[in-house]
Design an enzyme around this catalytic site. Structure first.
Site, mmCIF file in Angstrom:
data_model
loop_
_atom_site.group_PDB
_atom_site.id
_atom_site.type_symbol
_atom_site.label_atom_id
_atom_site.label_comp_id
_atom_site.label_asym_id
_atom_site.label_seq_id
_atom_site.Cartn_x
_atom_site.Cartn_y
_atom_site.Cartn_z
ATOM 1 N N ASP A 54 0.803 -1.226 0.000
ATOM 2 C CA ASP A 54 0.000 0.000 0.000
ATOM 3 C C ASP A 54 0.835 1.275 0.000
ATOM 4 O O ASP A 54 0.291 2.377 -0.066
ATOM 5 C CB ASP A 54 -0.978 0.004 1.172
ATOM 6 C CG ASP A 54 -0.294 -0.066 2.543
ATOM 7 O OD1 ASP A 54 0.944 0.121 2.609
ATOM 8 O OD2 ASP A 54 -0.990 -0.338 3.541
ATOM 9 N N ASP A 79 20.348 -3.036 -1.379
ATOM 10 C CA ASP A 79 19.601 -1.789 -1.570
ATOM 11 C C ASP A 79 19.519 -0.976 -0.287
ATOM 12 O O ASP A 79 18.991 0.137 -0.304
ATOM 13 C CB ASP A 79 18.198 -2.078 -2.104
ATOM 14 C CG ASP A 79 17.412 -3.015 -1.208
ATOM 15 O OD1 ASP A 79 17.882 -4.143 -0.973
ATOM 16 O OD2 ASP A 79 16.325 -2.627 -0.732
ATOM 17 N N ASN A 80 20.035 -1.508 0.821
ATOM 18 C CA ASN A 80 20.030 -0.777 2.086
ATOM 19 C C ASN A 80 21.413 -0.269 2.476
ATOM 20 O O ASN A 80 21.641 0.097 3.631
ATOM 21 C CB ASN A 80 19.474 -1.653 3.210
ATOM 22 C CG ASN A 80 17.969 -1.820 3.120
ATOM 23 O OD1 ASN A 80 17.285 -0.994 2.513
ATOM 24 N ND2 ASN A 80 17.440 -2.868 3.699
ATOM 25 N N ASP A 140 17.419 3.570 6.624
ATOM 26 C CA ASP A 140 16.343 2.630 6.316
ATOM 27 C C ASP A 140 16.214 1.565 7.391
ATOM 28 O O ASP A 140 16.644 0.424 7.218
ATOM 29 C CB ASP A 140 16.545 1.999 4.932
ATOM 30 C CG ASP A 140 15.205 1.626 4.316
ATOM 31 O OD1 ASP A 140 14.163 1.860 4.954
ATOM 32 O OD2 ASP A 140 15.198 1.100 3.191
#
EC number: 2.7.7.-
Length: 473
Positions: free
Chosen positions: A121, A253-254, A263
């Site tokens: 979402d 990706d972190n 993050d």
């Protein structure tokens, strides 16, 4: 400090992002505002209405003409390559310059769906936002190079999650950090077989974060960038380890090119020394356990090197990667001694001191944070049952040979406390429970006040590769 905007990332072009619209939230209730950092970047004079307009509705800052940008990247997630990811619930909102003309990003979390949301979402729970506030504030207090939680608004939405009691309250968060240039951005460009995009990202990183490499050419320039990123990542990993911090999800990706922690999902701080301690309930093999974080970061750097191999030879990249292991050992010892508040000596003595401390911590199971609090600047610790025995005596004998750094810090009110502030899971949950149960924020605010006192007492902030030093900005 005046607000100075700089659309550096949008100038890379459309291969690197997708323009998106922020979510339209039913309400905007300010829950956190980082006054120190707002003042440091020229946003300290915003009114309440201005804060809501720019950090809940995401109306452009005055002088910013770019739309929100969902950044494109891939990544290895628990060492499985995933080409389906990207900014799935956040975007780059703006970029600005600090007082030393360094580039900073304002990015979001929970700001709505993007092309990379997949079935999600695009939202953030309020508890997730509170957890990120606590992680960033505590890490900054302990001298770790971290993103800063800039603003949090509660959004009035009811969210459904499998790992939180639902419906959960919704929130949107803005973070301030030096760079959102993730390893996974290079991986995406390599996956798409676009060496020109790999080169563009490398040039961007050098121009804005490692300008000392700008005069280099060819492979020497690219390998120099990888080595610089490896050394920055080694410093961050050493700081995590000295802080007793477990990031939880060290996917490619972190991790970013400036060696900056960001993050925060399932993070934890050690209650006591446990090498196998994990932060994520789904980390069933302990891949990202406390003691395996150096290995995880080094593995991620190797994947970055693989992406850079489209524009640089293997031999030069391997040589650059080889900088990480010795740099990590040095940085860990340096960070550990900073946490103890003592001057470094020679490498052998420093290693022996750290080893004696870890041996004691392992055998005694003394509380991790209390250990550093009690022995800061070599002071005589309070009476605690664990501070006995030959192993402890070996540590104190070694510590006695070290000179304290700015021992006047011990005059601060923080060191008059009997126990330090710490951020174990129990502490975090105790601060969150009243918010969840009765909308009582007093315990959380008290904990944030305690962290601020610790930050002022330790005074570990340094003007490193990334940021101004907070209170001294």
């Amino acid at each position: 400090m005046h607000l100075t905007l700089d659309p550096a990332y949008p100038a890379l072009g459309g291969d690197f992002f997708d323009t998106v619209d922020p979510a339209d939230f039913p309400k905007a209730q300010l829950r956190f505002w980082n006054t120190r950092w707002a003042q440091a970047v020229g946003l300290g004079d915003l009114t309440d209405a201005g804060r809501e307009a720019h950090f809940a509705r995401f109306e452009p800052l005055p002088g910013w003409h770019e739309p929100p940008l969902a950044l494109r990247y891939h990544g290895h997630q628990f060492r499985q390559y995933n080409p389906q990811i990207g900014d799935g619930r956040g975007f780059l909102f703006a970029q600005l310059r600090d007082g030393k003309n360094r580039l900073l990003d304002l990015g979001t979390k929970g700001s709505g769906q993007t092309p990379y949301s997949r079935t999600a979402d695009g939202r953030l729970t309020l508890k997730g936002a509170v957890r990120e506030i606590l992680a960033t504030e505590m890490l900054e207090a302990l001298g770790v190079y971290t993103s800063k939680t800039f603003a949090v608004f509660e959004t009035g939405e009811a969210l459904h999650r499998h790992d939180e009691p639902s419906p959960a309250r919704g929130a949107v968060l803005t973070r301030l950090q030096h760079s959102h240039l993730r390893f996974g951005m290079f991986q995406r460009a390599a996956y798409e077989q676009k060496p020109e995009n790999v080169a563009a990202l490398a040039d961007y990183a050098i121009t804005h974060f490692y300008p000392e490499l700008d005069a280099r050419e060819g492979e020497d320039r690219v390998a120099g960038l990888l080595e610089a990123i490896a050394r920055s990542s080694a410093r961050l990993t050493g700081e995590w380890m000295a802080a007793g911090f477990v990031h939880g999800v060290l996917n490619t990706d972190n991790l970013n090119v400036t060696g900056e922690s960001f993050d925060y999902g399932p993070w934890r701080f050690l209650p006591y020394y446990e090498p196998g301690f994990t932060a994520a309930y789904f980390d069933e093999t302990g891949l990202y356990a406390y003691a395996r974080q150096p290995e995880a970061v080094f593995w991620a750097l190797q994947q970055l090197a693989g992406a850079l191999s489209l524009i640089c030879g293997e031999e030069a990249l391997i040589a650059a990667l080889n900088a990480f292991p010795p740099a990590y050992r040095t940085e860990f010892q340096s960070a550990f001694l900073r946490r103890l508040g003592v001057e470094q000596q020679d490498a052998d003595s420093d290693e022996a001191l750290v080893r004696s401390a870890l041996t004691f911590l392992r055998e005694s199971q003394a509380p991790w944070e209390a250990f550093f609090f009690d022995h800061f600047c070599g002071r005589e610790p309070q009476e605690r049952d664990v501070y006995t025995g030959e192993v402890y005596q070996a540590f104190t004998d070694a510590l006695a040979d070290y000179d304290p750094v700015r021992p006047e810090r011990l005059d601060h009110a923080y060191f008059k406390r009997e126990t330090p502030v710490h951020m174990t899971i129990e502490t975090m949950e105790a601060a969150w429970a009243p918010v969840h149960e009765t909308d009582d924020w007093s315990a959380l605010h008290a904990l944030l006040d305690d962290i601020a006192e610790a930050r002022a007492g330790y005074d570990l902030g340094r003007d490193r590769t990334g940021f101004l030093t907070g209170d001294k900005a």
